[in-house]
Design an enzyme around this catalytic site. Structure first.
Site, PDB file in Angstrom:
ATOM      1  N   HIS A 106       5.547  11.264 -10.669  1.00 15.04           N
ATOM      2  CA  HIS A 106       5.523   9.884 -10.538  1.00 15.04           C
ATOM      3  C   HIS A 106       6.626   9.387 -11.614  1.00 15.04           C
ATOM      4  CE1 HIS A 106       4.543   5.950  -9.053  1.00 15.04           C
ATOM      5  NE2 HIS A 106       4.316   5.539 -10.450  1.00 15.04           N
ATOM      6  N   CYS A 148       1.095  -1.067   0.171  1.00 13.29           N
ATOM      7  CA  CYS A 148      -0.038   0.058  -0.171  1.00 13.29           C
ATOM      8  C   CYS A 148       0.649   1.136  -0.071  1.00 13.29           C
ATOM      9  CB  CYS A 148      -0.876   0.175   1.127  1.00 13.29           C
ATOM     10  SG  CYS A 148      -1.572  -1.567   1.722  1.00 13.29           S
ATOM     11  N   HIS A 155      -0.027   7.684 -16.650  1.00 12.55           N
ATOM     12  CA  HIS A 155       1.258   6.420 -16.018  1.00 12.55           C
ATOM     13  C   HIS A 155       1.788   6.181 -17.384  1.00 12.55           C
ATOM     14  CE1 HIS A 155       3.035   3.168 -14.323  1.00 12.55           C
ATOM     15  NE2 HIS A 155       2.470   3.673 -13.101  1.00 12.55           N
ATOM     16  N   MET A 198      -7.056   1.989  -8.087  1.00  8.06           N
ATOM     17  CA  MET A 198      -6.709   0.873  -6.906  1.00  8.06           C
ATOM     18  C   MET A 198      -7.181  -0.394  -7.272  1.00  8.06           C
ATOM     19  SD  MET A 198      -7.535   1.076  -2.771  1.00  8.06           S
ATOM     20  CE  MET A 198      -7.547  -0.567  -1.866  1.00  8.06           C
ATOM     21  N   CYS A 215       1.466   3.700  -3.030  1.00  3.93           N
ATOM     22  CA  CYS A 215       0.459   4.989  -3.365  1.00  3.93           C
ATOM     23  C   CYS A 215       0.054   5.704  -2.235  1.00  3.93           C
ATOM     24  CB  CYS A 215      -0.938   4.101  -3.849  1.00  3.93           C
ATOM     25  SG  CYS A 215      -0.465   3.386  -5.637  1.00  3.93           S
ATOM     26  N   HIS A 216       0.043   5.238  -1.278  1.00  2.00           N
ATOM     27  CA  HIS A 216      -0.649   5.885   0.094  1.00  2.00           C
ATOM     28  C   HIS A 216       0.250   6.542   0.924  1.00  2.00           C
ATOM     29  CE1 HIS A 216      -4.837   4.540  -0.837  1.00  2.00           C
ATOM     30  NE2 HIS A 216      -4.275   3.357  -0.895  1.00  2.00           N
TER      31      HIS A 216
HETATM   32 FE1  DHE Z   1       6.280   1.024 -10.286  1.00  2.17          FE
HETATM   33  C1  DHE Z   1       8.779   2.323 -12.349  1.00  2.17           C
HETATM   34  C2  DHE Z   1       6.882   3.816  -8.276  1.00  2.17           C
HETATM   35  C3  DHE Z   1       3.668  -0.212  -8.761  1.00  2.17           C
HETATM   36  C4  DHE Z   1       6.608  -1.844 -12.124  1.00  2.17           C
HETATM   37  N1  DHE Z   1       7.554   2.754 -10.576  1.00  2.17           N
HETATM   38  C5  DHE Z   1       8.402   3.048 -11.425  1.00  2.17           C
HETATM   39  C6  DHE Z   1       8.874   4.415 -11.212  1.00  2.17           C
HETATM   40  C7  DHE Z   1       8.222   4.715  -9.830  1.00  2.17           C
HETATM   41  C8  DHE Z   1       7.245   3.657  -9.570  1.00  2.17           C
HETATM   42  C9  DHE Z   1       8.495   6.129  -9.257  1.00  2.17           C
HETATM   43  C10 DHE Z   1       9.836   5.129 -12.066  1.00  2.17           C
HETATM   44  C11 DHE Z   1      11.150   4.856 -11.766  1.00  2.17           C
HETATM   45  C12 DHE Z   1      12.221   5.559 -12.588  1.00  2.17           C
HETATM   46  O1  DHE Z   1      12.075   5.587 -13.814  1.00  2.17           O
HETATM   47  O2  DHE Z   1      13.081   6.128 -12.151  1.00  2.17           O
HETATM   48  N2  DHE Z   1       5.406   1.871  -8.688  1.00  2.17           N
HETATM   49  C13 DHE Z   1       5.605   2.902  -7.964  1.00  2.17           C
HETATM   50  C14 DHE Z   1       4.880   3.111  -6.894  1.00  2.17           C
HETATM   51  O3  DHE Z   1       4.922   3.839  -5.850  1.00  2.17           O
HETATM   52  C15 DHE Z   1       3.691   2.034  -6.940  1.00  2.17           C
HETATM   53  C16 DHE Z   1       2.347   2.604  -7.686  1.00  2.17           C
HETATM   54  C17 DHE Z   1       3.396   1.245  -5.884  1.00  2.17           C
HETATM   55  C18 DHE Z   1       4.414   0.448  -5.096  1.00  2.17           C
HETATM   56  O4  DHE Z   1       4.115   0.083  -4.046  1.00  2.17           O
HETATM   57  O5  DHE Z   1       5.470   0.260  -5.677  1.00  2.17           O
HETATM   58  C19 DHE Z   1       4.343   0.957  -8.365  1.00  2.17           C
HETATM   59  N3  DHE Z   1       5.243  -0.630 -10.322  1.00  2.17           N
HETATM   60  C20 DHE Z   1       4.321  -0.852  -9.624  1.00  2.17           C
HETATM   61  C21 DHE Z   1       3.717  -2.156  -9.819  1.00  2.17           C
HETATM   62  O6  DHE Z   1       2.655  -2.669  -9.382  1.00  2.17           O
HETATM   63  C22 DHE Z   1       4.437  -2.696 -10.942  1.00  2.17           C
HETATM   64  C23 DHE Z   1       3.616  -3.051 -12.272  1.00  2.17           C
HETATM   65  C24 DHE Z   1       5.005  -4.208 -10.559  1.00  2.17           C
HETATM   66  C25 DHE Z   1       5.873  -4.180  -9.215  1.00  2.17           C
HETATM   67  O7  DHE Z   1       7.087  -3.827  -9.461  1.00  2.17           O
HETATM   68  O8  DHE Z   1       5.366  -4.172  -8.244  1.00  2.17           O
HETATM   69  C26 DHE Z   1       5.557  -1.767 -11.303  1.00  2.17           C
HETATM   70  N4  DHE Z   1       7.227   0.417 -12.194  1.00  2.17           N
HETATM   71  C27 DHE Z   1       7.401  -0.933 -12.493  1.00  2.17           C
HETATM   72  C28 DHE Z   1       8.377  -1.113 -13.706  1.00  2.17           C
HETATM   73  C29 DHE Z   1       8.773   0.138 -13.877  1.00  2.17           C
HETATM   74  C30 DHE Z   1       8.298   1.202 -12.665  1.00  2.17           C
HETATM   75  C31 DHE Z   1       8.427  -2.248 -14.492  1.00  2.17           C
HETATM   76  C32 DHE Z   1       9.960   0.788 -14.769  1.00  2.17           C
HETATM   77  C33 DHE Z   1       9.378   1.118 -15.793  1.00  2.17           C
HETATM   78  C34 DHE Z   1      10.252   1.461 -17.052  1.00  2.17           C
HETATM   79  O9  DHE Z   1      10.257   1.052 -18.141  1.00  2.17           O
HETATM   80  O10 DHE Z   1      11.215   2.595 -16.764  1.00  2.17           O
END
Ligand code: DHE
Length: 550
Positions: A344, A59, A386, A106, A62-63
């Site tokens: 983000h 959680c 996103h 969510m 996001c929160h």
């Molecule tokens: Fe991510 C990128 C944050 C949930 C997979 N994710 C990012 C980035 C951030 C972020 C800040 C950018 C990084 C950068 O470019 O420097 N993501 C978050 C969260 O805070 C969030 C919403 C909730 C959490 O608890 O993490 C979240 N993200 C997810 C997922 O549920 C995903 C699908 C699977 C997982 O890892 O849990 C997921 N996020 C990804 C991926 C990237 C990413 C694969 C990189 C994308 C890219 O091509 O650069």
């Protein structure tokens, strides 16, 4: 409160982290005191510990770690004046949100969290959150583990493989990164890199692959050894999502930047050894003049300029784009650009001169002129953009940077080249079906296709499929359902170095896989499965990541 702090420390300690000298931080003096648990809500220490862990894993992204809200609303017992008090929502209200999710993006957690976990969270969210202990340069340095010093590493590759077409693939829940040879599709190694690895980046030379996890752990993988090897690791915070390296000529493989979610800070390290160099907290006032001092000012996406000695670090809750000059890494000069909340994810336009980032709580995309360190424009696109790093395509409308949306079924195309319509949305289209839930888009300069996922859409038919659009006509060309023998949600795309294959992950299902498509024919070329393929998420091709090809 002492109990709550101890619980938090225990929780953080349970996060798998095996660095040498990995010390637990001290409890803050002022944080000690009475328990804050509500009188009506009964929660034991063990439940508080378990609830903290669930919250941290599922959680907090996001929160917010302190539950003050970010992409999602705040979850405080007495509310924050904007969102409902969790005590007022009560057990039934909280349960309804957890079980069903919201149209705003969510996910529904029923089926992912057990009944016991859901019941626990309905009570956990009604008591005050634990306080985060300090974690500065000392604590960071205590966790630093230089496994293979630079002098003991090979000076050239010990193999004839094509490192530029290596893929680093994240096995999220296993806390592992697999390195796959993109030419032969062989798995070279699966490395234990930390809890819930989030993203990978590669060094400017393409030699090193860096991973960062939700436990704030950074790992360097050396691709010159016959089998890719972890050569150093360090912990930069308790919670994080981003890492990047210096890419300007003269600074290749020199410095690394790390974005802390909790505590919220920008840390600079040596990019070859991971020795910590400096830490700068990101707390401060918000972009919009709000008087509140924001402690939880988490560092979201980070990118590195190829033409200037700067990183672009996006401070989520404050809506500040921080341009960090790394020429003096001990005292980095930071130019703050007020933009919109909450920043983000984002990436470069096709020239690398401009950086576009989603301010997802404001439904906007922010455009930054990187060399001139200036805000260009804030563009309204749709509900919760996103983009991942977004992607760049070109057609008769111009050079277009594309974002998908989490909160609605919309792809927005922003014109980036000079002329009429520059920095406006020149086209909007829908993906198949209804509802949002898209997380990532991808194309390649050599491709005529634009790929879009629907990972968080509640409809299993949509979240397990990907849409492919023609980049010229922007018509939907094909919806590709999960191939036979593959089950789960489709997420994230990566092209190979040649730009003629697309790799898609399938996770959160019974049959995880990496599915490789021929980008021209849209036919499956190979399905990678096996015991070691556990909930794969992000995939990063060395050449494309190094050169920001997307
Ligand atoms: Fe991510 C990128 C944050 C949930 C997979 N994710 C990012 C980035 C951030 C972020 C800040 C950018 C990084 C950068 O470019 O420097 N993501 C978050 C969260 O805070 C969030 C919403 C909730 C959490 O608890 O993490 C979240 N993200 C997810 C997922 O549920 C995903 C699908 C699977 C997982 O890892 O849990 C997921 N996020 C990804 C991926 C990237 C990413 C694969 C990189 C994308 C890219 O091509 O650069």
């Amino acid at each position: 409160m002492r109990k709550l702090n101890l619980i938090l420390i225990l929780l953080l300690a349970t996060v798998v982290f095996s660095c040498k000298n990995d010390k637990k931080p001290e409890v803050k003096e002022e944080a000690k005191g009475e328990t804050t648990a509500s009188k009506e809500i009964q929660i034991t220490d063990a439940e508080m510990e378990e609830g903290s862990k669930i919250f941290f894993d599922r959680c907090a992204g996001c929160h917010g770690s302190s539950r003050k809200g970010a992409t999602g609303p705040s979850l405080l017992p007495d509310g924050d004046g904007k969102s409902a008090a969790t005590k007022a929502l009560g057990v039934a209200g909280i349960r309804a949100f957890i079980e069903n999710g919201t149209p705003g993006g969510m996910p529904e957690w029923k089926g992912i969290l057990s009944e016991h976990e859901i019941e626990l969270m309905t009570r956990f969210l009604q008591v005050a959150p634990p306080v985060v202990p300090p974690f500065g340069i000392k604590e960071m340095t205590d966790t630093w583990n230089l496994i293979i010093p630079v002098a003991d590493r090979p000076t050239k590759p010990e193999h004839n493989r094509n490192i530029g077409n290596y893929f680093g693939v994240i096995m999220r829940d296993a806390g592992k990164v697999a390195i796959i040879d993109g030419d032969t599709k062989e798995k070279l190694v699966v490395l234990k890199t930390g809890f819930a690895v989030h993203i990978l980046r590669t060094s400017a030379s393409g030699r090193y692959i860096y991973s960062v996890g939700r436990d704030g752990r950074i790992t360097i993988i050396d691709t010159y050894t016959k089998i890719p090897t972890i050569v150093a690791e360090v912990r930069g915070a308790f919670d994080s999502r981003s890492v990047e390296v210096s890419k300007m000529k003269g600074y290749e493989d020199k410095y690394l930047v790390f974005g802390g979610y909790s505590p919220s800070h920008i840390a600079i390290m040596d990019a070859q050894t991971l020795e910590p160099i400096s830490v700068t907290p990101t707390a401060g006032k918000a972009c919009d003049g709000d008087k509140e001092f924001i402690e939880e000012a988490r560092v979201a996406s980070i990118v590195a300029s190829h033409t200037d000695p700067v990183w672009i670090c996006n401070v989520k809750e404050r809506g500040m784009v921080d341009i960090v000059d790394y020429t003096d890494p001990k005292n980095p000069k930071i130019t703050e650009i007020p933009t919109a909340r909450f920043l983000h994810d984002g990436g470069f336009d096709s020239t690398g001169h401009y950086f576009l980032v989603a301010a997802n709580a404001s439904n906007k995309i922010v455009v930054i002129d990187v060399p001139n360190k200036k805000l260009v424009k804030i563009i309204e696109t749709g509900i919760k953009p996103h983009p991942g790093r977004g992607t760049n395509i070109k057609n008769k409308l111009g050079n277009l940077w594309v974002t998908s949306h989490l909160g609605e079924n919309k792809l927005s195309f922003i014109k980036t080249n000079p002329g009429e319509g520059q920095w406006t949305v020149v086209k909007e289209i829908k993906a198949s079906g209804t509802g949002g839930g898209a997380l990532f888009v991808k194309s390649h300069p050599k491709s005529k296709h634009l790929w879009v996922d629907r990972t968080l859409n509640p409809d299993a038919k949509l979240n397990s499929a990907v849409d492919v659009f023609d980049t010229n006509t922007l018509e939907l060309k094909k919806t590709l359902s999960a191939p036979e023998g593959v089950d789960g949600r489709a997420v994230h795309f990566e092209y190979n170095k040649a730009g003629d294959e697309v790799w898609v992950s399938y996770f959160m299902g019974k049959k995880s896989a990496i599915v490789i498509y021929n980008d021209k024919t849209l036919k499956v070329k190979k399905i990678i499965q096996g015991d070691w393929v556990e909930n794969p998420t992000g995939k990063f091709n060395v050449n494309n990541t190094t050169h920001d090809v997307y």
